[in-house]
Design an enzyme around this catalytic site. Structure first.
Site, PDB file in Angstrom:
ATOM      1  N   GLY A   1       0.963  -1.013   0.022  1.00  0.00           N
ATOM      2  CA  GLY A   1      -0.037  -0.023   0.116  1.00  0.00           C
ATOM      3  C   GLY A   1       0.736   1.179  -0.029  1.00  0.00           C
ATOM      4  N   CYS A   2       0.388   2.330  -0.269  1.00  0.00           N
ATOM      5  CA  CYS A   2       0.987   3.857  -0.270  1.00  0.00           C
ATOM      6  C   CYS A   2       1.597   4.110   0.886  1.00  0.00           C
ATOM      7  CB  CYS A   2       0.222   4.685  -0.905  1.00  0.00           C
ATOM      8  SG  CYS A   2      -1.584   4.785  -0.358  1.00  0.00           S
ATOM      9  N   PHE A   3       0.805   4.249   1.818  1.00  0.00           N
ATOM     10  CA  PHE A   3       1.254   4.357   3.301  1.00  0.00           C
ATOM     11  C   PHE A   3       2.303   3.555   3.928  1.00  0.00           C
ATOM     12  CE2 PHE A   3      -2.868   7.123   3.429  1.00  0.00           C
ATOM     13  CZ  PHE A   3      -2.526   8.242   3.387  1.00  0.00           C
TER      14      PHE A   3
END
Length: 349
Positions: free
Chosen positions: A150-152
């Protein structure tokens, strides 16, 4: 190599198309969209007129497995798990950008954070490799199912892992304050949160304590620290910009360390990772400096007064946080240089 993209109308898909268009080893031959089957891609994305001439089609697993060697899933969460097993069983490698279907190892956490859905069969979870190249390069080389982070989690774990592995910080003191642009909400099913009238001249937090990236961040950090890690994740503050993530992390140093010492350690840790850039002392990165690129830029400040280390990590959420990292993983899986097709400079201003 012929590849396909499933979920062809989202931002993740169109970023895959942008990078793969000039990739020397890859040809996108199939773009699959249930909602837009029979529609030319350029009708959905007019900026591709006279550049990409492909009609989106419905998914047929049997036909797809005969025609491509690798499939990217750029779908919503709880979709890829229904199709990846059948493709993998027929020898097609899969890279899943879509959510926690193959990222999380714990079925209870998957149910808790992903809407009560059942996890895919454990045998397929066991095959899945978590695709953070800076940590798992050797495993990625052999992957048939690649769970793109995921991005975070990408921005956050790249910032935290060096000091956790070196045991330089208190492991019960991790606070993560993260901010994102509106494209992180995706293109389809637009929520009220990111309507222009709600977002312009505004700044808001959402999903406190329940954000789906919490268990993913903790899973990665726990594995690297060899100890159960829990974090305080002040999940996304949405800011009125299109792209970008800034993850600011606060940790208590065990012993006195200067900013310069810590920067030198980070530079050494990531010396073989072409997409992680460590800033010099006194320079903190901004999201604009990685815009449109696959870079993760990290800045550090050791506060001698409070004994805290402040880590600032920035990425483009659609590139290093999604499609660019997926292509980086594909390159590693195929034995190509991991930077192939990804050497574009960040867009500035």
């Amino acid at each position: 190599m012929d590849v396909a993209i499933i979920g062809g109308t989202g931002y993740g898909a169109v970023e895959l198309i942008r990078f793969l268009h000039n990739h020397p080893h890859v040809h996108v031959t199939k773009i699959i969209s249930h909602s837009n089957s029979g529609t030319d891609l350029a009708e959905v994305y007019p900026h591709l007129v006279d550049i990409i001439d492909l009609e989106m089609i419905a998914l047929d697993i049997g036909d797809l497995a005969k025609e491509v060697e690798l499939v990217f899933f750029a779908t919503p969460s709880n979709v890829s798990k229904h199709y990846i097993p059948a493709l993998v069983d027929q020898g097609v490698r899969c890279i899943d950008l879509s959510g926690g279907d193959f990222r999380l190892r714990d079925g209870e956490k998957y149910q808790a954070y992903y809407g009560g859905e059942e996890m895919v069969s454990q045998s397929y979870i066991n095959q899945a490799v978590y695709g953070l190249p800076e940590l798992n390069k050797e495993q990625i080389k052999q992957a048939s199912i690649l769970a793109n982070p995921g991005c975070f989690p990408t921005a956050t774990t790249l910032g935290l892992i060096p000091v956790l592995e070196k045991d330089l910080v208190e492991r019960k003191s991790i606070i993560i304050d993260a901010k994102t642009g509106t494209s992180g909400a995706g293109r389809g099913g637009l929520s009220l949160n990111v309507h222009f009238s709600e977002m312009n001249e505004n700044f808001k937090a959402y999903q406190l304590g329940v954000h789906k990236h919490i268990p993913e961040i903790e899973q990665v950090l726990t594995a690297r620290a060899n100890e159960d890690i829990q974090v305080t994740f002040t999940p996304p503050h949405i800011v009125p910009m299109t792209r970008g993530i800034m993850s600011t992390m606060y940790v208590d140093l065990k012993d006195s360390q200067s900013t310069g010492q810590l920067i030198a350690m980070y530079e050494d840790y990531y010396k073989n990772d072409p997409f992680v850039r460590i800033r010099k002392e006194g320079i903190i990165p901004s999201t604009r400096e990685v815009y449109g690129s696959n870079y993760c830029d990290i800045g550090l400040y050791a506060d001698q007064r409070t004994g805290k280390l402040i880590i600032v990590s920035v990425i483009d959420n659609l590139v290093k946080g999604a499609s660019g990292q997926a292509i980086q993983n594909m390159n590693i899986m195929c034995g190509w240089d991991e930077t192939t097709g990804l050497n574009q400079l960040p867009i500035y201003p």
